[in-house]
Design a protein around this motif. Structure first.
Motif, PDB file in Angstrom:
ATOM      1  N   CYS A 213     -13.987  -6.693  26.714  1.00  0.00           N
ATOM      2  CA  CYS A 213     -15.108  -6.481  25.809  1.00  0.00           C
ATOM      3  C   CYS A 213     -16.323  -6.063  26.626  1.00  0.00           C
TER       4      CYS A 213
ATOM      5  N   CYS B 169     -19.423  -8.879  25.910  1.00  0.00           N
ATOM      6  CA  CYS B 169     -19.428 -10.227  26.475  1.00  0.00           C
ATOM      7  C   CYS B 169     -18.465 -10.414  27.638  1.00  0.00           C
TER       8      CYS B 169
ATOM      9  N   HIS C 213     -15.241 -10.628  27.522  1.00  0.00           N
ATOM     10  CA  HIS C 213     -14.028 -11.354  27.177  1.00  0.00           C
ATOM     11  C   HIS C 213     -12.781 -10.479  27.374  1.00  0.00           C
TER      12      HIS C 213
ATOM     13  N   CYS D 146     -13.787  -7.787  19.398  1.00  0.00           N
ATOM     14  CA  CYS D 146     -13.634  -8.882  20.348  1.00  0.00           C
ATOM     15  C   CYS D 146     -13.425 -10.206  19.620  1.00  0.00           C
TER      16      CYS D 146
ATOM     17  N   SER E  70     -14.057 -12.975  20.759  1.00  0.00           N
ATOM     18  CA  SER E  70     -15.076 -13.929  21.171  1.00  0.00           C
ATOM     19  C   SER E  70     -16.430 -13.629  20.525  1.00  0.00           C
ATOM     20  N   CYS E  71     -16.846 -12.348  20.559  1.00  0.00           N
ATOM     21  CA  CYS E  71     -18.183 -12.038  20.041  1.00  0.00           C
ATOM     22  C   CYS E  71     -18.158 -11.005  18.912  1.00  0.00           C
TER      23      CYS E  71
END
Ligand code: ADP
Ligand code: ZN
Ligand code: ZN
Length: 817
Positions: free
Chosen positions: A524, A527, A529, A564, A566-567
């Motif tokens: 990503c 971030c 990730h 992503c 994660s974000c």
């Protein structure tokens, strides 16, 4: 009172005593199999290794169930060799027995369970018992219900198995179904009704008016007569008679012929042997005589001949000598996929005396080779195989060849026995006073060291056969190329030009990249990730073709995410590159060329590899992209360019053999270039053109590589100066593992006066939900390894006696590779 001493096919170091009647005692011989009860309700195929009259002191000997053989099927030398393997590699004799025998010889007519293929298993959803069964099936392809009783240590296992079947994880079957499609060749024979003389007359009169058909029948007789009743292929028949295959078909319909299929690599040889035609070059002849002289004095000789120096022809000449003496010959290869090429070459000289032993052959075929070897049959006088061929029942072994001896695939990693086939074959040979020839263009440091210390003989060939020049190697500095914007994707301008030139001349190209898949990582940009495997401590690899992220350790896969996890950013990018991406870029760069790919993803199945090699040999592919598989002794005559896309990721592996291996891989891949008249070219793209290893490859400087590596090995205490025993500990519970491995490390360290390192978290510290710790023990060459092993074994026994540690899985790897 009469007893037999047996080995069971279980990870048990002990032998067991069973009682037999006097009649049985007289009948049974060492090396026969018997069915015996074990535990409460289990039945195993045990191997008799002794007969005696000593009542066991500690337990009541049970009676055997059944004698399974009429004659011994395992020889005393085998048992002795297996015992050596168990002692040296620190495993149970039962492990060796189980690993050595074709499974068909260990089975009874019982239900087998096996894992359903192509199903992803979410291990976190399994109960402990289910997990144990599932896990056992990662180690072996199938289990008997009885094994499951052993694993779970309880009698009623049907409910658990039923659950796993309901969940679609297991299937039941009578026998393991082979999952590959063998390459089949169509053969033809006369219909049985024409088998007699009278039948033949009838046939010829029936065909009186059909000339074409008669021609083909006559051609058939000609072929089958001259080949001493060898099978006749349809293709061969049409070639000889010049008549179309349609006519053959008509004759099959008429029931004059019948056709049948045979797996190609099991076909008996149909041509004429031409051993007289093989003419060694001067350099080969010299090497041949030197090897013979060396083997008069030493048990082992290393043939160090540059790529394409014609080592195979020297092996063939040497084999002839042993065949004349009526000896058996074992020819070990690092990779079963290479056997087809070799079988063809050997059959041209030795006709029907060549047998192949494959781990991928089905049970019946393996048993067949086993019994041929046991009977010292001519049909198996030369046995070709990968490492497990070592376990066959030789009785008259005279010569062992270990080709590409440096290959790490000769070392078995999992499961036990974790033996090195090269080293174990040298021990096997010594039982027969047989000789061993190791061959390589890039010998392992260990073997070369053994020649320097005069333990092994050494013969070198520095020229290629037919005075073909060694390829010219050109380095391309990637930093400079990126800086000056001379890159298209992962291709430098130099590489692109060289490929274009080769293609324009009708020559073929090999491109090497030691990673499969499209790209190792998906990252990503917002971030940072990187998607990870749920069960292993590794990042997932991006496979573009399937639009998937996949784990190369456990097979877990997910669809490529669009944002992503994660974000939620959609700004995702791929990092690094694998063979699939190289192939994609080539399609853009050279749209008119045929591009092939050879890696684990494209060569699954028994003949996947051969098929790709064949089409490359037949020039149906112009550019072949591939991984390490390309480096293994393949011989192509039209390849004039080899490109190594990125030399650096090999060099920076965290492993003491990384430089040695990089040298070997690059030199071997480079060796595929220019194997006929014209000098070949090799282009290596790298960020480190001045790296010593890269310079050594460029200058074909084996001696320089050897000297530098040997120096490092001495300083950092590695082989050949130290033997390494690696202990791997695994458990699902991180804390328990951490505590247990620390305990083991401390006790080892206190009791051994040699370097003990660890417990270390390996680079990948979790696979299939199990955490991993390793401990390394370094034993100086001059110390007796036996005493040290005894101490280690004692300590492991105490470890096992601690209840909370007993559940931790411990694997020993002696001479870890
Ligand atoms: P190596 O195993 O040393 O890399 P090979 O044994 O594969 O080399 O030989 C390289 C090529 O040279 C092969 O195509 C082989 O058929 C050919 N060759 C080698 N020696 C001879 C010989 N004496 N006569 C004819 N061809 C040979
Ligand atoms: Zn993100
Ligand atoms: Zn995984």
């Amino acid at each position: 009172m009469y007893f037999v001493e047996v080995i069971l096919p279980l990870a048990l170091a002990k032998t067991f005593t069973y009682s037999v009647s006097e009649a049985e005692y007289d009948y049974i011989q060492k090396g026969m199999r018997i069915a015996v009860p074990f535990g409460k309700s289990k039945i195993y195929t045990a191997l008799v290794i002794d007969l005696h009259q000593n009542k066991p002191a500690l337990y009541e000997a049970k009676e055997i169930h059944q004698i399974l053989d009429e004659k011994p099927i395992v020889t005393e030398n085998q048992i002795r060799h297996w015992q050596w393997i168990a002692d040296y590699y620190m495993c149970a004799i039962g492990d060796v027995y189980r690993g050595a025998m074709p499974t068909a010889l260990l089975l009874e007519n019982e239900t087998l369970i096996t894992q359903k293929s192509g199903v992803f298993v979410d291990e976190s959803q399994l109960t402990d018992e289910e997990f144990l069964i599932y896990q056992a099936l990662q180690q072996q392809s199938s289990l008997r219900i009885q094994d499951v009783i052993g694993i779970l240590n309880k009698k009623s296992v049907f409910p658990v198995i039923q659950k796993l079947i309901d969940k679609g994880i297991l299937i039941l079957q009578e026998e393991i179904q082979e999952s590959y499609k063998p390459k089949l060749v169509r053969y033809i024979r006369l219909h049985p009704k024409y088998d007699s003389d009278q039948g033949l007359n009838n046939l010829l009169s029936t065909l009186k008016n059909a000339n074409k058909q008669k021609e083909i029948v006559l051609a058939y007789f000609q072929l089958s007569a001259s080949e001493k009743k060898q099978p006749v292929a349809v293709k061969q028949l049409t070639e000889v008679s010049g008549v179309s295959s349609g006519i053959v078909k008509a004759l099959i319909d008429k029931e004059v012929f019948e056709d049948y299929l045979i797996q190609e690599d099991r076909v008996s040889f149909t041509g004429e042997s031409d051993s007289n035609q093989l003419q060694l070059s001067e350099a080969q002849q010299k090497a041949f005589e030197e090897v013979k002289a060396s083997l008069l004095e030493k048990e082992v000789c290393l043939l160090h001949g540059v790529t394409s120096s014609g080592k195979t022809e020297i092996y063939i000449k040497l084999i002839e000598d042993y065949l004349v003496q009526g000896k058996q010959v074992l020819y070990l290869l690092p990779e079963i996929a290479l056997t087809t090429q070799l079988v063809t070459r050997l059959q041209a000289h030795f006709g029907n005396k060549v047998a192949v032993f494959h781990s991928k052959y089905n049970n019946n075929e393996r048993v067949e080779v086993w019994s041929q070897v046991l009977q010292n049959s001519e049909k198996a006088q030369i046995v070709i195989g990968a490492r497990s061929a070592l376990f066959l029942p030789f009785s008259n072994l005279g010569f062992v060849i270990v080709d590409e001896e440096h290959e790490q695939t000769f070392k078995q990693t999992d499961p036990a026995p974790r033996y090195h086939a090269r080293d174990a074959s040298i021990v096997l040979a010594s039982f027969f006073k047989a000789k061993v020839l190791l061959g390589s263009a890039t010998p392992s440091i260990e073997s070369y060291y053994n020649t320097v210390t005069a333990k092994y003989g050494l013969v070198q060939i520095s020229k290629r056969y037919g005075n073909v020049m060694m390829p010219e190697i050109e380095l391309v500095d990637l930093k400079d190329k990126y800086f000056r914007k001379r890159m298209t994707g992962h291709f430098s301008d130099v590489m692109i030009d060289a490929i274009a030139v080769a293609l324009s001349l009708g020559e073929q190209v090999i491109l090497f990249q030691n990673r499969r898949g499209y790209s190792p990582l998906l990252e990503c940009m917002t971030c940072g990730h990187v998607p990870q495997c749920r069960q292993c401590d590794v990042s997932l690899t991006y496979h573009k073709h399937k639009n998937q992220l996949r784990c190369h350790y456990c097979g877990y896969s997910i669809a490529k995410p669009t944002n992503c996890h994660s974000c939620s950013s959609i700004d995702l990018t791929t990092k690094g590159f694998g063979t699939e991406q190289i192939q994609q870029e080539l399609i853009q760069l050279f749209p008119d060329s045929k591009i092939g790919r050879m890696d684990q993803d494209t060569t699954r199945g028994k003949f996947g590899f051969e098929r790709i090699i064949d089409s490359f040999k037949n020039r149906e592919i112009d550019i072949m992209v591939g991984t390490q598989m390309l480096a293994k002794g393949l011989d192509f005559d039209n390849v004039s360019l080899v490109g190594i896309m990125n030399a650096d990721n090999m060099l920076y592996h965290p492993d003491f053999r990384a430089f040695e291996r990089s040298f070997q891989t690059m030199t071997q891949v480079a060796g595929r270039s220019g194997r006929s008249e014209k000098q070949g070219k090799v282009i290596i793209q790298t960020y480190n053109p001045n790296h010593n290893t890269i310079q050594q490859v460029t200058n074909n400087d084996y001696a320089g590589m050897y000297k530098e590596q040997l120096y490092d090995r001495r300083i950092y205490m590695y082989p050949p100066y130290f033997r390494i025993i690696k202990i791997t500990l695994k458990h699902r519970d991180f804390d328990k593992l951490k505590e247990g491995s620390m305990w083991l490390y401390q006790v080892l360290n206190q009791n051994l006066n040699i370097p003990v390192l660890g417990p270390e978290e390996p680079g990948i510290n979790r696979i299939r939900n199990e955490f991993i710790r390793t401990i390394m023990i370094k034993i100086p060459q001059n110390l007796s390894i036996n005493n040290i092993k005894k101490t280690i074994q004692k300590i492991l026994n105490s470890f096992d006696a601690v209840p909370q540690y007993r559940v931790i899985k411990v694997a020993l790897n002696v001479d870890f590779y």
